[in-house]
Design an enzyme around this catalytic site. Structure first.
Site, mmCIF file in Angstrom:
data_model
loop_
_atom_site.group_PDB
_atom_site.id
_atom_site.type_symbol
_atom_site.label_atom_id
_atom_site.label_comp_id
_atom_site.label_asym_id
_atom_site.label_seq_id
_atom_site.Cartn_x
_atom_site.Cartn_y
_atom_site.Cartn_z
ATOM 1 C CB CYS A 15 7.562 -107.167 -15.156
ATOM 2 S SG CYS A 15 7.170 -108.861 -14.432
ATOM 3 C CG ASP A 421 33.151 -86.793 0.905
ATOM 4 O OD1 ASP A 421 33.307 -85.272 0.205
ATOM 5 O OD2 ASP A 421 32.691 -86.700 1.767
ATOM 6 C CG ASP A 617 30.846 -88.863 5.219
ATOM 7 O OD1 ASP A 617 30.905 -88.093 4.093
ATOM 8 O OD2 ASP A 617 31.380 -88.711 6.216
ATOM 9 C CG ASP A 621 29.129 -87.353 -0.090
ATOM 10 O OD1 ASP A 621 29.808 -86.358 -0.881
ATOM 11 O OD2 ASP A 621 29.610 -87.487 0.867
#
Length: 726
Positions: A15, A421, A617, A621
């Site tokens: 679509c 991280d 976390d 980030d």
């Protein structure tokens, strides 16, 4: 003009491609990209050549809609949520009705009035709960294209109409010696499973605006402006450059600026990812969304709403989410060719039989055509992906790995680089005392004094020191906290001080060259150093750091064994980053990075042809997670990181990353096997259903046997998917 505009009515990836083609072919449109992931179109157009209203009418003529009136983020989120709840209800009701149809059709097909019961239960499944497939199929037909919806609508529609005819007029075929078989169970079960797949997809889509909403919520809507000595409450959006803002303890900083009065610790975790608040004094920079700790601050506004660092993060996250054009589903690609081919084969079968000259040639031709359509029914095709995905998600949840959507599985297979991280991902995410380096003069009373002094302190590192000693409660006299320096108090006539070395020297503490040498060595290793003293004698110093998780080193080693290149990014200082990288065995790392820097680092890797997974976390980030090919969040991190991430590790254990990547590889392997067998089944079954064996062996496939074969193919796909549980 360039603008992102919500699109209504999309049901699959094709679509989005169809709408994109329509937009690109419109005069005045320079560029257009339609993202099925967030149901939005990014359009660049020349206002003098075409208006948005004209583009809207053109898209509406194809069965979709451009929402050209600006919709508030909260309203759009509510629209997505309502769409999810609607399809969820449809799936639930379809499942309730499909189950008895399946049982009767497969095991009790000769029960009295069984056909009428199945007809009564199947009718609302098609006409009410599954009507969207027929609507979408009609839209595709009008635009000379086809997708999975077309295949579903044609096959289930023909199965339903043929079965309904045989239910109400069974004598028509029976009078000619043919059995009036029904296929209600095929139509009902196919629609239920495909609705289930759509529900899972809609559930993932419903929360796409949640992350941005939470990021926007970090900026307070009201603030206090100082004018001529008076405090005036204003809307953040109404504040002008140069105005002076008062920030009280515990409040969020609403805009970017420079401190002109006061000093306090500010939690900048959302920007840097580091858990230790930063001391801000006169002339220090402050940023929107960060949190003031203990003292009051007055700052001068240097950047207003849309220009703040937080606003830029929001804009880049939104842009990154929108730029991820999803890969068109394999089933949709095949359906675009498969549907017309099946229709052509069916019609050729009907005509060939009709002119064959055999007895009841046109009736036999009609039955052969229906058998072709029934055996081509995309039950196995429709089940191939959803059953494997459902099983994979269940197994993932069992392992503490939450997978948001099917596309995440596809992405996981291609990953060759992982960016981690540091804080909260490789490390624990909060400061802890690694060691107390003592002069040998620290007794039990001294430990109690230090513990009770730090319990009273508001310094960000005080809790870490208090947790390290955990001695009994004693009343401290004349407690005093000096911001940026340390704390002091009296216990049993002794003066205790805890703080930085320069302050202690200023207070007359005697020098200890050996202790200072050890402290300098600890600083070079990346530790934070806090000294303790009694009267004029130093007691020792605390080595404080964000400690590495026990499982991090092993997990990084396992990733390397899988041939994956590991990188580490952090907002922390270079010395600390180098120490952590060395300890866990990561050769590629970069320190002192802001959110934009992390996302640029990932983009550079992608330009080198790398497929990158980002593991983080925190709020800082979020932009990098949006840019990465695959985003993974730690379960103990922020809600924003988990909203953006495609995979969440519930246990915040890096060892779960290799498990997650292995699960994605096995899941995609199973899906490919399922699709292979579904296609092979059709390649073999359709010609037999059309009657190619009749001239040689006099064999013509009975529609009932075709239905059984179709059911068997579906069972084989389900059983193959269940292997993932092992």
């Amino acid at each position: 003009m360039k603008k992102e505009i919500p699109v209504e009515g999309m049901s699959c990836a094709s679509c989005a491609i169809s709408i994109e083609k329509t937009l690109k072919s419109s005069p005045g449109v320079k560029e257009a990209s339609v993202n099925y992931a967030n149901h939005a179109a990014t359009i660049e157009w020349e206002e003098q050549s075409v208006s948005l209203e004209e583009l809207q009418k053109k898209i509406q003529s194809t069965g979709y809609n451009l929402v050209i009136n600006d919709v508030e983020a909260q309203e759009q989120e509510e629209i997505n949520r309502e769409a999810y709840l609607k399809i969820k209800r449809k799936t639930l009701y379809a499942g309730i009705l499909a189950f008895p149809v399946f049982v009767i059709g497969m095991f009790w097909m000769h029960m009295p009035y069984g056909n009428y019961v199945m007809w009564a239960l199947t009718t609302p499944i098609l006409l009410v709960f599954g009507n969207q497939f027929f609507k979408n199929a009609w839209i595709q037909t009008k635009n000379f294209s086809a997708n999975m919806d077309s295949l579903v609508a044609i096959s289930t529609g023909i199965a339903y109409l043929y079965s309904s005819f045989n239910t109400f007029f069974p004598s028509f075929l029976e009078a000619k010696g043919l059995e009036s078989h029904v296929y209600f169970e095929a139509a009902a079960v196919i629609l239920f499973f495909i609705l289930l797949g759509k529900t899972m997809e809609a559930g993932a889509k419903a929360g796409t605006g949640e992350a941005l909403k939470k990021l926007m919520g970090l900026q307070p809507s009201d603030l206090v402006v100082l004018e001529n000595g008076s405090e005036i409450i204003k809307k953040t959006a109404d504040v002008k450059l140069g105005e002076k803002i008062l920030i009280k303890p515990g409040q969020k900083i609403p805009l970017d600026g420079k401190i002109i009065e006061g000093e306090s610790y500010v939690d900048e975790n959302m920007l840097t990812g580091e858990p230790i608040p930063v001391l801000k004094t006169v002339n220090s920079k402050v940023f929107a969304g960060t949190i003031n700790q203990a003292g009051s601050l007055v700052f001068e506004v240097e950047k207003i709403s849309d220009d703040t660092l937080l606003s830029q993060i929001i804009a880049r996250v939104k842009s990154a989410q929108g730029s991820k054009a999803p890969v068109q589903k394999l089933v949709d690609k095949v359906a675009a060719v498969f549907v017309p081919v099946v229709l052509l084969i069916g019609l050729l079968t009907f005509v060939t039989w009709g002119f064959s000259g055999v007895e009841e040639s046109w009736l036999r031709g009609m039955l052969a055509m229906i058998t072709v359509f029934v055996i081509a029914c995309p039950c196995a095709l429709g089940l191939a992906t959803p059953t494997a995905i459902i099983t994979a998600m269940g197994k993932g949840a069992e392992l503490g790995i939450l997978i948001k959507e099917a596309e995440s599985l596809e992405k996981g297979v291609k990953i060759d680089s992982i960016v981690l991280d540091k804080t909260g991902t490789i490390t624990e995410g909060k400061p802890k005392v690694a060691e107390f380096v003592s002069t040998g003069n620290c007794d039990e009373l001294d430990r109690k004094a230090i513990y009770n002094l730090e319990k009273k302190s508001e310094h960000p590192l005080a809790n870490a020191i208090a947790e390290y000693f955990q001695e009994g409660d004693i009343s401290i006299e004349n407690f005093k906290s000096i911001t940026g320096k340390g704390v002091q108090g009296f216990l049993e006539g002794q003066t205790y001080r805890i703080g930085n070395l320069n302050w202690l020297k200023d207070e007359g503490i005697l020098e200890n060259p050996e202790l200072e040498t050890k402290a300098n060595h600890a600083l070079e290793e990346g530790y934070i150093v806090v000294f303790a003293a009694k009267n004029e004698q130093p007691l020792g110093f605390f080595k404080i750091a964000d400690l590495i998780k026990e499982t991090s080193k092993e997990a990084i080693s396992n990733l390397k064994k899988m041939g994956i290149e590991v990188h580490m990014l952090t907002g922390d200082q270079h010395k600390t980053a180098a120490l952590i990288a060395k300890q866990v065995g990561i050769p590629n790392f970069k320190a002192e990075m802001l959110p934009q820097g992390k996302s640029e680092y990932i983009k550079n890797l992608q330009l080198q042809g790398r497929k990158v997974a980002m593991v983080g976390d925190g709020i800082n980030d979020s932009e990098a997670l949006s840019v990465a090919d695959l985003s993974i969040a730690m379960g103990q991190g922020t809600d924003i990181a988990m909203d953006i991430a495609e995979i969440t590790l519930v246990h915040s254990n890096l060892n779960d990353i290799p498990k997650a990547l292995n699960l994605t590889k096995k899941s995609i392997k199973i899906i490919h096997q399922n699709l292979f067998w579904a296609f092979i089944y059709n390649i073999i079954g359709i010609p037999i259903a059309a009657g190619v064996l009749y001239p040689l062996f006099g064999f013509l496939l009975n529609p009932m046997i075709a239905g059984g074969a179709m059911a068997l193919s579906s069972v084989s796909v389900v059983l193959n998917s269940l292997r993932l549980k092992k």
